[in-house]
Design a protein around this motif. Structure first.
Motif, PDB file in Angstrom:
ATOM      1  N   TYR A  28       0.838  -1.199   0.000  1.00  0.00           N
ATOM      2  CA  TYR A  28       0.000   0.000   0.000  1.00  0.00           C
ATOM      3  C   TYR A  28       0.870   1.245   0.000  1.00  0.00           C
ATOM      4  O   TYR A  28       1.811   1.355   0.802  1.00  0.00           O
ATOM      5  CB  TYR A  28      -0.939  -0.031   1.211  1.00  0.00           C
ATOM      6  N   VAL A  29       0.534   2.182  -0.871  1.00  0.00           N
ATOM      7  CA  VAL A  29       1.383   3.371  -1.022  1.00  0.00           C
ATOM      8  C   VAL A  29       1.009   4.474  -0.043  1.00  0.00           C
ATOM      9  O   VAL A  29       1.691   5.496   0.039  1.00  0.00           O
ATOM     10  CB  VAL A  29       1.334   3.915  -2.468  1.00  0.00           C
ATOM     11  N   GLY A  30      -0.100   4.302   0.698  1.00  0.00           N
ATOM     12  CA  GLY A  30      -0.433   5.269   1.744  1.00  0.00           C
ATOM     13  C   GLY A  30      -1.456   6.297   1.356  1.00  0.00           C
ATOM     14  O   GLY A  30      -1.662   7.268   2.097  1.00  0.00           O
ATOM     15  N   HIS A  31      -2.104   6.132   0.205  1.00  0.00           N
ATOM     16  CA  HIS A  31      -3.120   7.096  -0.233  1.00  0.00           C
ATOM     17  C   HIS A  31      -4.415   6.381  -0.579  1.00  0.00           C
ATOM     18  O   HIS A  31      -4.401   5.256  -1.083  1.00  0.00           O
ATOM     19  CB  HIS A  31      -2.623   7.888  -1.442  1.00  0.00           C
ATOM     20  N   TYR A  32      -5.528   7.078  -0.316  1.00  0.00           N
ATOM     21  CA  TYR A  32      -6.857   6.537  -0.603  1.00  0.00           C
ATOM     22  C   TYR A  32      -7.524   7.377  -1.687  1.00  0.00           C
ATOM     23  O   TYR A  32      -7.223   8.578  -1.846  1.00  0.00           O
ATOM     24  CB  TYR A  32      -7.721   6.533   0.650  1.00  0.00           C
ATOM     25  N   LEU A  33      -8.469   6.770  -2.397  1.00  0.00           N
ATOM     26  CA  LEU A  33      -9.054   7.449  -3.555  1.00  0.00           C
ATOM     27  C   LEU A  33     -10.534   7.102  -3.665  1.00  0.00           C
ATOM     28  O   LEU A  33     -10.932   5.949  -3.450  1.00  0.00           O
ATOM     29  CB  LEU A  33      -8.326   6.987  -4.827  1.00  0.00           C
ATOM     30  N   ASN A  34     -11.333   8.118  -3.989  1.00  0.00           N
ATOM     31  CA  ASN A  34     -12.730   7.864  -4.325  1.00  0.00           C
ATOM     32  C   ASN A  34     -12.768   7.125  -5.661  1.00  0.00           C
ATOM     33  O   ASN A  34     -12.036   7.445  -6.586  1.00  0.00           O
ATOM     34  CB  ASN A  34     -13.491   9.194  -4.432  1.00  0.00           C
ATOM     35  N   GLU A  35     -13.634   6.122  -5.750  1.00  0.00           N
ATOM     36  CA  GLU A  35     -13.668   5.254  -6.934  1.00  0.00           C
ATOM     37  C   GLU A  35     -13.907   6.031  -8.230  1.00  0.00           C
ATOM     38  O   GLU A  35     -13.442   5.626  -9.305  1.00  0.00           O
ATOM     39  CB  GLU A  35     -14.756   4.190  -6.750  1.00  0.00           C
ATOM     40  N   LYS A  36     -14.599   7.169  -8.123  1.00  0.00           N
ATOM     41  CA  LYS A  36     -14.909   7.943  -9.332  1.00  0.00           C
ATOM     42  C   LYS A  36     -13.657   8.562  -9.963  1.00  0.00           C
ATOM     43  O   LYS A  36     -13.670   8.947 -11.133  1.00  0.00           O
ATOM     44  CB  LYS A  36     -15.929   9.040  -9.006  1.00  0.00           C
ATOM     45  N   PHE A  37     -12.566   8.645  -9.173  1.00  0.00           N
ATOM     46  CA  PHE A  37     -11.323   9.234  -9.700  1.00  0.00           C
ATOM     47  C   PHE A  37     -10.363   8.171 -10.254  1.00  0.00           C
ATOM     48  O   PHE A  37      -9.251   8.504 -10.662  1.00  0.00           O
ATOM     49  CB  PHE A  37     -10.596  10.020  -8.598  1.00  0.00           C
ATOM     50  N   TRP A  38     -10.781   6.914 -10.276  1.00  0.00           N
ATOM     51  CA  TRP A  38      -9.858   5.854 -10.710  1.00  0.00           C
ATOM     52  C   TRP A  38     -10.145   5.413 -12.147  1.00  0.00           C
ATOM     53  O   TRP A  38     -11.269   5.056 -12.493  1.00  0.00           O
ATOM     54  CB  TRP A  38      -9.958   4.650  -9.775  1.00  0.00           C
ATOM     55  N   ASP A  39      -9.116   5.449 -12.971  1.00  0.00           N
ATOM     56  CA  ASP A  39      -9.189   4.993 -14.361  1.00  0.00           C
ATOM     57  C   ASP A  39      -8.788   3.515 -14.369  1.00  0.00           C
ATOM     58  O   ASP A  39      -7.601   3.184 -14.393  1.00  0.00           O
ATOM     59  CB  ASP A  39      -8.236   5.826 -15.225  1.00  0.00           C
ATOM     60  N   LEU A  40      -9.784   2.643 -14.346  1.00  0.00           N
ATOM     61  CA  LEU A  40      -9.529   1.210 -14.235  1.00  0.00           C
ATOM     62  C   LEU A  40      -8.788   0.667 -15.458  1.00  0.00           C
ATOM     63  O   LEU A  40      -7.887  -0.177 -15.325  1.00  0.00           O
ATOM     64  CB  LEU A  40     -10.857   0.463 -14.054  1.00  0.00           C
ATOM     65  N   LYS A  41      -9.143   1.163 -16.634  1.00  0.00           N
ATOM     66  CA  LYS A  41      -8.533   0.659 -17.870  1.00  0.00           C
ATOM     67  C   LYS A  41      -7.045   0.970 -17.930  1.00  0.00           C
ATOM     68  O   LYS A  41      -6.224   0.118 -18.294  1.00  0.00           O
ATOM     69  CB  LYS A  41      -9.246   1.255 -19.085  1.00  0.00           C
ATOM     70  N   LEU A  69       2.809   6.789  -7.944  1.00  0.00           N
ATOM     71  CA  LEU A  69       2.481   5.411  -8.320  1.00  0.00           C
ATOM     72  C   LEU A  69       3.470   4.862  -9.336  1.00  0.00           C
ATOM     73  O   LEU A  69       3.914   3.710  -9.230  1.00  0.00           O
ATOM     74  CB  LEU A  69       1.059   5.346  -8.886  1.00  0.00           C
ATOM     75  N   LEU A  70       3.848   5.677 -10.311  1.00  0.00           N
ATOM     76  CA  LEU A  70       4.820   5.231 -11.317  1.00  0.00           C
ATOM     77  C   LEU A  70       6.186   4.990 -10.686  1.00  0.00           C
ATOM     78  O   LEU A  70       6.905   4.062 -11.063  1.00  0.00           O
ATOM     79  CB  LEU A  70       4.917   6.272 -12.446  1.00  0.00           C
ATOM     80  N   SER A  71       6.547   5.837  -9.718  1.00  0.00           N
ATOM     81  CA  SER A  71       7.826   5.665  -9.017  1.00  0.00           C
ATOM     82  C   SER A  71       7.832   4.361  -8.239  1.00  0.00           C
ATOM     83  O   SER A  71       8.806   3.598  -8.281  1.00  0.00           O
ATOM     84  CB  SER A  71       8.057   6.852  -8.081  1.00  0.00           C
ATOM     85  N   GLU A  72       6.737   4.086  -7.502  1.00  0.00           N
ATOM     86  CA  GLU A  72       6.626   2.845  -6.736  1.00  0.00           C
ATOM     87  C   GLU A  72       6.647   1.634  -7.663  1.00  0.00           C
ATOM     88  O   GLU A  72       7.286   0.617  -7.372  1.00  0.00           O
ATOM     89  CB  GLU A  72       5.326   2.851  -5.912  1.00  0.00           C
TER      90      GLU A  72
END
Length: 403
Positions: free
Chosen positions: A35-48, A66-69
């Motif tokens: 886990y990178v330590g951040h949370y996100l509302n599902e509407k902001f996530w690009d699943l594709k 995220l790209l760095s991790e």
């Protein structure tokens, strides 16, 4: 055997309805998550495209993180593959984040907890996991760096724990976990040892004195002679006395004793806590207890006591869960045993160990007590036994006031 990494939004939401971002590490179709330590509302996530949508106010920063991790994970994975090392998904994660120079406290804490899980140290895991959570609740950030954990941070953290409220012993145990993870960070060159916040002139971890109450010889005899007990109370008493007769064997060890461990009039068993092997003569008082359970014996490899007979022995979690449930059950019935024996002291499984120490006082050489208690250090035995040796102090007091 295939291995891969991927940025994902996990499905378990927090109280605010947001989902954690993580790096998924997969090996042979088995996955583990960092886990990178951040949370996100599902509407902001690009699943594709596995990225944070541009409509999020911190999209650029989060995607760069995220790209760095992901880059760190992929590079470590390539290094492991080039060395032809065969790792599980969990071991790959540990390798990645224990060697990451930019790893924060919770990244190393995650590795630390995973190691205990892999080594089936489930009792310690269940204790230390909430302690790590206390740090998270106080810091309010999964990106807590080791540089931030200084004397000022720890002093405020201690005050925070006291206000919860939490006992001094629990606070010490929590600080020990923080110190353990900090020492790992120093060893991994994540933080300079000069910044170490623990020590004599900094934050000193000192165990508070606690009173260990054991039964007297007369009280143990009252328990031995009790009549008219219910079957559940007889069973709890048997397990307690079995522990006492063998210098306070822990419940987790008692429940794993098999009939095959008893031979040549001795008990041979290995401690669950530190894997020490011990052989003890079977006292005559133990024989009636063994006779009580012989009718239920299926074969020589069967367990003496019934609690984990139906456990999935290949699943340490199941064994641990059944052991915890059994210990709670014993303690519940021991309350009734104490009432019937007219004992006002709190009677639990752990009291058996304290009672052996109380009755032995200074009758047994300290080196022998160390062996009986299965302590790794004689210093531990001396400190433990000091709770029960009062003869010198009593005589000194009498020499002054008896005039």
């Amino acid at each position: 055997m295939s291995s891969n990494t991927k940025i994902v939004l996990r499905k378990k939401a927090n109280k605010e309805g947001e989902f954690p971002l993580a790096i998924r590490i997969t090996k042979n179709r088995r996955s583990n998550y960092h886990y990178v330590g951040h949370y996100l509302n599902e509407k902001f996530w690009d699943l594709k495209n596995c990225r944070v949508k541009n409509t999020h106010p911190n999209a650029l920063k989060l995607n760069n993180l995220l790209l760095s991790e992901l880059s760190i994970a992929n590079q470590t994975l390539i290094d492991l593959q080039s060395q032809k090392k065969d790792f599980s998904a969990n071991q790959i994660k540990n390798e990645i984040y224990s060697s990451n120079a930019n790893a924060n406290f919770f990244a190393l804490a995650e590795v630390y907890l995973d190691e205990m899980k892999d080594n089936n140290k489930l009792s310690r895991l269940s204790s230390d996991k909430p302690r790590v959570k206390h740090v998270l609740e106080f810091s309010k950030s999964k990106q807590l760096t080791f540089q931030e954990i200084d004397e000022s941070f720890l002093k405020k953290f201690i005050l925070y724990l006291r206000k919860r409220p939490m006992s001094e012993r629990s606070i010490v145990n929590t600080l020990i976990v923080v110190r353990t993870i900090y020492n790992r960070a120093i060893k991994a060159n994540i933080v300079d040892s000069k910044l170490y916040p623990f020590g004599a002139k900094k934050i000193r971890i000192k165990f508070p004195e606690t009173e260990k109450v054991g039964l007297t010889k007369d009280e143990v005899i009252r328990i031995e002679l009790l009549k008219n007990l219910k079957p559940s109370e007889i069973h709890a008493r048997n397990v307690w006395l079995f522990s006492f007769y063998f210098a306070g064997i822990r419940a987790a060890d008692i429940l794993t004793i098999r009939w095959s461990d008893i031979y040549d009039d001795r008990l041979h068993y290995r401690m669950n806590k530190n894997s020490k092997l011990l052989s003890l003569k079977i006292p005559d008082k133990v024989l009636p207890i063994l006779d009580y359970y012989k009718p239920e014996r299926l074969n020589e490899n069967d367990f003496v006591f019934p609690e984990i007979k139906k456990a999935d022995l290949k699943n340490p979690k199941d064994v641990y869960a059944k052991t915890r449930t059994a210990t709670k059950k014993f303690n519940k019935y021991l309350v009734e045993v104490a009432k019937k024996a007219k004992i006002t002291k709190k009677l639990t499984m752990h009291t058996a160990r304290h009672s052996f120490g109380h009755i032995s006082e200074d009758k047994i050489p300290i080196k022998m007590l160390q062996k009986l208690y299965r302590h790794s250090s004689v210093t531990t035995t001396i400190l433990y036994q000091s709770n029960f040796i009062h003869k010198d102090a009593d005589e000194a007091l009498d020499s002054v006031i008896n005039f």
